[in-house]
Design an enzyme around this catalytic site. Structure first.
Site, PDB file in Angstrom:
ATOM      1  N   THR A 170       1.174 -11.513   2.475  1.00  0.00           N
ATOM      2  CA  THR A 170       2.581 -11.445   2.082  1.00  0.00           C
ATOM      3  C   THR A 170       3.494 -11.352   3.303  1.00  0.00           C
ATOM      4  O   THR A 170       3.084 -10.822   4.352  1.00  0.00           O
ATOM      5  CB  THR A 170       2.792 -10.203   1.190  1.00  0.00           C
ATOM      6  OG1 THR A 170       4.190  -9.965   1.029  1.00  0.00           O
ATOM      7  CG2 THR A 170       2.164  -8.938   1.778  1.00  0.00           C
ATOM      8  N   ASP A 171       4.735 -11.811   3.115  1.00  0.00           N
ATOM      9  CA  ASP A 171       5.721 -11.660   4.205  1.00  0.00           C
ATOM     10  C   ASP A 171       6.069 -10.191   4.449  1.00  0.00           C
ATOM     11  O   ASP A 171       6.636  -9.850   5.485  1.00  0.00           O
ATOM     12  CB  ASP A 171       6.994 -12.474   3.907  1.00  0.00           C
ATOM     13  CG  ASP A 171       7.716 -12.073   2.633  1.00  0.00           C
ATOM     14  OD1 ASP A 171       7.239 -11.162   1.924  1.00  0.00           O
ATOM     15  OD2 ASP A 171       8.772 -12.677   2.338  1.00  0.00           O
ATOM     16  N   GLU A 172       5.705  -9.310   3.501  1.00  0.00           N
ATOM     17  CA  GLU A 172       6.049  -7.881   3.671  1.00  0.00           C
ATOM     18  C   GLU A 172       5.326  -7.256   4.851  1.00  0.00           C
ATOM     19  O   GLU A 172       5.725  -6.185   5.315  1.00  0.00           O
ATOM     20  CB  GLU A 172       5.742  -7.101   2.392  1.00  0.00           C
ATOM     21  CG  GLU A 172       6.582  -7.550   1.223  1.00  0.00           C
ATOM     22  CD  GLU A 172       6.745  -6.508   0.123  1.00  0.00           C
ATOM     23  OE1 GLU A 172       6.433  -5.337   0.343  1.00  0.00           O
ATOM     24  OE2 GLU A 172       7.188  -6.905  -0.962  1.00  0.00           O
ATOM     25  N   TYR A 182       2.002  -0.305   0.088  1.00  0.00           N
ATOM     26  CA  TYR A 182       1.521  -1.648  -0.303  1.00  0.00           C
ATOM     27  C   TYR A 182       1.453  -2.569   0.913  1.00  0.00           C
ATOM     28  O   TYR A 182       0.409  -3.162   1.218  1.00  0.00           O
ATOM     29  CB  TYR A 182       2.434  -2.262  -1.381  1.00  0.00           C
ATOM     30  CG  TYR A 182       2.281  -3.764  -1.498  1.00  0.00           C
ATOM     31  CD1 TYR A 182       1.122  -4.312  -2.043  1.00  0.00           C
ATOM     32  CD2 TYR A 182       3.278  -4.635  -1.045  1.00  0.00           C
ATOM     33  CE1 TYR A 182       0.956  -5.696  -2.126  1.00  0.00           C
ATOM     34  CE2 TYR A 182       3.126  -6.006  -1.129  1.00  0.00           C
ATOM     35  CZ  TYR A 182       1.966  -6.543  -1.676  1.00  0.00           C
ATOM     36  OH  TYR A 182       1.813  -7.904  -1.749  1.00  0.00           O
ATOM     37  N   LYS A 202      -1.765  -4.369   2.873  1.00  0.00           N
ATOM     38  CA  LYS A 202      -1.925  -5.816   3.060  1.00  0.00           C
ATOM     39  C   LYS A 202      -2.029  -6.155   4.555  1.00  0.00           C
ATOM     40  O   LYS A 202      -2.817  -7.007   4.965  1.00  0.00           O
ATOM     41  CB  LYS A 202      -0.743  -6.574   2.435  1.00  0.00           C
ATOM     42  CG  LYS A 202      -0.649  -6.482   0.914  1.00  0.00           C
ATOM     43  CD  LYS A 202      -1.785  -7.160   0.181  1.00  0.00           C
ATOM     44  CE  LYS A 202      -1.763  -8.663   0.268  1.00  0.00           C
ATOM     45  NZ  LYS A 202      -2.833  -9.258  -0.607  1.00  0.00           N
TER      46      LYS A 202
HETATM   47  P1  NAD Z   1      -0.649  -9.323  -9.845  1.00  0.00           P
HETATM   48  O1  NAD Z   1      -0.488  -7.847  -9.726  1.00  0.00           O
HETATM   49  O2  NAD Z   1       0.126 -10.064 -10.871  1.00  0.00           O
HETATM   50  O3  NAD Z   1      -2.186  -9.677 -10.071  1.00  0.00           O
HETATM   51  C1  NAD Z   1      -3.211  -9.035  -9.385  1.00  0.00           C
HETATM   52  C2  NAD Z   1      -4.514  -9.355 -10.093  1.00  0.00           C
HETATM   53  O4  NAD Z   1      -5.573  -8.739  -9.347  1.00  0.00           O
HETATM   54  C3  NAD Z   1      -4.603  -8.812 -11.525  1.00  0.00           C
HETATM   55  O5  NAD Z   1      -5.142  -9.783 -12.372  1.00  0.00           O
HETATM   56  C4  NAD Z   1      -5.533  -7.614 -11.394  1.00  0.00           C
HETATM   57  O6  NAD Z   1      -6.260  -7.353 -12.570  1.00  0.00           O
HETATM   58  C5  NAD Z   1      -6.436  -8.060 -10.261  1.00  0.00           C
HETATM   59  N1  NAD Z   1      -7.036  -6.926  -9.549  1.00  0.00           N
HETATM   60  C6  NAD Z   1      -6.422  -5.798  -9.107  1.00  0.00           C
HETATM   61  N2  NAD Z   1      -7.325  -4.987  -8.526  1.00  0.00           N
HETATM   62  C7  NAD Z   1      -8.513  -5.625  -8.571  1.00  0.00           C
HETATM   63  C8  NAD Z   1      -9.819  -5.300  -8.112  1.00  0.00           C
HETATM   64  N3  NAD Z   1     -10.069  -4.143  -7.479  1.00  0.00           N
HETATM   65  N4  NAD Z   1     -10.817  -6.186  -8.321  1.00  0.00           N
HETATM   66  C9  NAD Z   1     -10.583  -7.358  -8.969  1.00  0.00           C
HETATM   67  N5  NAD Z   1      -9.365  -7.703  -9.437  1.00  0.00           N
HETATM   68  C10 NAD Z   1      -8.338  -6.855  -9.235  1.00  0.00           C
HETATM   69  O7  NAD Z   1      -0.346  -9.878  -8.376  1.00  0.00           O
HETATM   70  P2  NAD Z   1       0.360 -11.247  -7.935  1.00  0.00           P
HETATM   71  O8  NAD Z   1       1.820 -11.050  -7.901  1.00  0.00           O
HETATM   72  O9  NAD Z   1      -0.225 -12.367  -8.697  1.00  0.00           O
HETATM   73  O10 NAD Z   1      -0.126 -11.318  -6.407  1.00  0.00           O
HETATM   74  C11 NAD Z   1      -1.380 -11.925  -6.088  1.00  0.00           C
HETATM   75  C12 NAD Z   1      -1.595 -11.828  -4.595  1.00  0.00           C
HETATM   76  O11 NAD Z   1      -0.542 -12.466  -3.902  1.00  0.00           O
HETATM   77  C13 NAD Z   1      -1.648 -10.395  -4.056  1.00  0.00           C
HETATM   78  O12 NAD Z   1      -2.635 -10.336  -3.071  1.00  0.00           O
HETATM   79  C14 NAD Z   1      -0.274 -10.188  -3.450  1.00  0.00           C
HETATM   80  O13 NAD Z   1      -0.334  -9.261  -2.406  1.00  0.00           O
HETATM   81  C15 NAD Z   1       0.052 -11.585  -2.961  1.00  0.00           C
HETATM   82  N6  NAD Z   1       1.462 -11.956  -2.904  1.00  0.00           N
HETATM   83  C16 NAD Z   1       2.262 -11.801  -3.996  1.00  0.00           C
HETATM   84  C17 NAD Z   1       3.591 -12.234  -3.947  1.00  0.00           C
HETATM   85  C18 NAD Z   1       4.506 -12.105  -5.140  1.00  0.00           C
HETATM   86  O14 NAD Z   1       5.699 -12.363  -5.008  1.00  0.00           O
HETATM   87  N7  NAD Z   1       4.038 -11.727  -6.314  1.00  0.00           N
HETATM   88  C19 NAD Z   1       4.081 -12.814  -2.775  1.00  0.00           C
HETATM   89  C20 NAD Z   1       3.230 -12.928  -1.661  1.00  0.00           C
HETATM   90  C21 NAD Z   1       1.916 -12.515  -1.756  1.00  0.00           C
HETATM   91  O1  DAU Z   2       7.706 -10.616  -0.499  1.00  0.00           O
HETATM   92  C1  DAU Z   2       6.512 -10.728  -1.181  1.00  0.00           C
HETATM   93  C2  DAU Z   2       6.318  -9.541  -2.104  1.00  0.00           C
HETATM   94  O2  DAU Z   2       7.244  -9.691  -3.160  1.00  0.00           O
HETATM   95  C3  DAU Z   2       4.901  -9.422  -2.635  1.00  0.00           C
HETATM   96  O3  DAU Z   2       4.039  -9.153  -1.556  1.00  0.00           O
HETATM   97  C4  DAU Z   2       4.797  -8.297  -3.665  1.00  0.00           C
HETATM   98  O4  DAU Z   2       3.507  -8.283  -4.237  1.00  0.00           O
HETATM   99  C5  DAU Z   2       5.809  -8.563  -4.752  1.00  0.00           C
HETATM  100  O5  DAU Z   2       5.793  -7.506  -5.689  1.00  0.00           O
HETATM  101  C6  DAU Z   2       7.205  -8.699  -4.158  1.00  0.00           C
HETATM  102  O6  DAU Z   2       7.665  -7.442  -3.618  1.00  0.00           O
HETATM  103  P1  DAU Z   2       9.166  -6.925  -3.838  1.00  0.00           P
HETATM  104  O7  DAU Z   2       9.190  -5.471  -3.648  1.00  0.00           O
HETATM  105  O8  DAU Z   2      10.121  -7.748  -3.043  1.00  0.00           O
HETATM  106  O9  DAU Z   2       9.346  -7.374  -5.406  1.00  0.00           O
HETATM  107  P2  DAU Z   2      10.019  -6.617  -6.629  1.00  0.00           P
HETATM  108  O10 DAU Z   2      10.093  -7.621  -7.740  1.00  0.00           O
HETATM  109  O11 DAU Z   2       9.372  -5.315  -6.907  1.00  0.00           O
HETATM  110  O12 DAU Z   2      11.483  -6.328  -6.119  1.00  0.00           O
HETATM  111  C7  DAU Z   2      12.332  -7.383  -5.674  1.00  0.00           C
HETATM  112  C8  DAU Z   2      13.634  -6.747  -5.219  1.00  0.00           C
HETATM  113  O13 DAU Z   2      14.306  -6.234  -6.375  1.00  0.00           O
HETATM  114  C9  DAU Z   2      13.451  -5.571  -4.284  1.00  0.00           C
HETATM  115  O14 DAU Z   2      14.517  -5.565  -3.347  1.00  0.00           O
HETATM  116  C10 DAU Z   2      13.567  -4.356  -5.200  1.00  0.00           C
HETATM  117  C11 DAU Z   2      14.532  -4.826  -6.269  1.00  0.00           C
HETATM  118  N1  DAU Z   2      14.335  -4.243  -7.612  1.00  0.00           N
HETATM  119  C12 DAU Z   2      13.095  -4.290  -8.153  1.00  0.00           C
HETATM  120  C13 DAU Z   2      12.842  -3.759  -9.405  1.00  0.00           C
HETATM  121  C14 DAU Z   2      11.453  -3.783  -9.993  1.00  0.00           C
HETATM  122  C15 DAU Z   2      15.404  -3.711  -8.310  1.00  0.00           C
HETATM  123  O15 DAU Z   2      16.549  -3.682  -7.823  1.00  0.00           O
HETATM  124  N2  DAU Z   2      15.171  -3.185  -9.550  1.00  0.00           N
HETATM  125  C16 DAU Z   2      13.927  -3.176 -10.132  1.00  0.00           C
HETATM  126  O16 DAU Z   2      13.779  -2.655 -11.249  1.00  0.00           O
END
Ligand code: NAD
Ligand code: DAU
Length: 339
Positions: free
Chosen positions: A125-127, A153, A157
């Protein structure tokens, strides 16, 4: 070719499973997922009967489970999506994030070493880069930006990324890493900003915006993330990190207002709540490397993607209503009850 997709019952992993099955009908796709609160088999219902797809419930941090799977299935490529992914949950319970995101990655890579593999791809992730200031729109994260994590988190990562690069240098494991910006699109769990706001607005419930809503995220439609990973696992250079993002920066307030406008709901639903501790201000990816080296470009502009996403949530109410009516309710009370 056999691809093991971990976390394939979650948001991005499931979109990736469907993308690969559609694009490479001769590939065998194995999904290993622990089905935590974020994993949802309903999401995979349309591929469950596909003879080239196999689902296995299991924890990536359990060596016995993982080694057995490698023994039986002999995957060529592993794409590791499995993770605890929600920043707010990591602030409540950091330990689980270390167990899944770091130890889970180590167990998977040890299996890759033991059984042999063509590629281990870590979905990061970019985080891991921390955040950028709001008053420097000229700054972007490149692959050389130092790691500077803010939340448990992102620290978990970042730790996993360091471990992946160490396994490459020490054991010559053929790894790649991608660091993507915020995804949105179908099957996004309604705890994250965009699906939370869509589903709550549809129910005319208050929309909790943290702080002043001025934090900036760089939004990418999930299918564009899938196409980038597809290119990296097939054409990317072993040992390399690739940033993925599409220059779609928006403040949280702008995103919420766009959703309200699309749904024809009033802005009076917006409720400002206490800020997230350690809240990152701005993420912004420089995707030059993946564009120049692999020819990747995102296809979906934010204006189009947000319409597609809202339409998907309108047309798939039962998918998210099953979530909202279940465990998610008590989670919502815990996270927002005192805000
Ligand atoms: P998500 O939370 O929707 O899904 C995670 C999945 O992993 C779920 O199906 C969960 O059951 C499974 N899981 C959790 N713990 C596990 C374990 N111990 N063993 C096997 N399976 C397990 O997450 P997402 O948003 O789809 O993100 C997927 C990946 O992409 C993550 O690695 C996250 O860090 C990365 N990522 C997410 C975003 C985003 O915006 N959502 C952006 C950049 C990177
Ligand atoms: O940048 C990539 C990341 O993006 C991934 O690595 C993470 O898995 C994914 O969850 C996401 O992280 P963020 O913290 O950016 O996403 P989130 O949707 O939780 O929040 C997006 C922005 O919105 C953040 O600035 C917090 C804000 N927010 C979030 C929630 C849930 C609110 O203002 N209110 C809310 O209720």
């Amino acid at each position: 070719m056999t691809i093991l997709v971990t976390g394939g019952a979650g948001f991005i992993g499931a979109n990736f499973v469907k993308y690969i099955i559609k694009k490479y009908p001769n590939y065998k796709v194995i999904c290993l997922d622990a089905l935590t609160y974020a994993g949802n088999l309903e999401t995979l219902s349309d591929v469950m009967d596909n003879p080239m797809f196999k689902f296995m419930k299991g924890n990536i941090a359990c060596q016995e489970t993982v080694y057995q799977l490698f023994e039986n299935e002999k995957p060529d490529i592993v794409v590791n999506f499995a993770a605890e992914s929600h920043v707010d949950r990591s602030i409540e319970n950091p330990r689980l994030f270390l167990e899944t995101n770091i130890i889970g990655t180590q167990v998977l890579m040890d299996a890759c070493r033991k059984y042999g593999i063509k590629r281990f791809h870590q979905v990061s992730t970019d985080e891991v880069y921390g955040d950028l200031p709001l008053d420097r729109p000229d700054l972007f994260f490149t692959e050389d930006t130092p790691i500077h994590a803010s939340s448990p988190y992102s620290a978990s990562k970042a730790s996993a990324d360091l471990l992946v690069l160490a396994y490459h240098r020490t054991y010559n494991l053929p790894v790649t890493i991608s660091r993507c910006s915020n995804n949105y699109g179908p099957y996004h769990f309604p705890e994250k900003l965009i699906p939370l706001m869509i589903t709550r607005a549809l129910a005319d419930q208050p929309l909790p915006v943290y702080g002043k809503g001025e934090n900036v995220r760089d939004w990418l439609y999930v299918e564009d993330h899938c196409s980038a990973i597809d290119l990296i696992i097939h054409n990317g250079c072993v040992g390399e990190v690739y940033n993925i993002g599409g220059h779609n920066e928006r403040t949280n307030l702008d995103v919420v207002k766009t959703i309200l406008k699309t749904l024809d709901k009033p802005e009076s639903l917006i409720t400002f709540v206490t800020d997230r501790p350690g809240h990152d201000m701005r993420y912004a990816i420089d995707p030059t490397k993946i564009h120049k080296e692999l020819g990747w470009l995102p296809k979906t502009k934010f204006e189009e993607g947000i319409k597609l996403t809202v339409t998907w949530y309108l047309q798939n109410r039962s998918w998210w209503e099953h979530i909202v009516n279940g465990e998610y309710q008590s989670y919502y009370e815990k996270m927002y009850g005192n805000r």
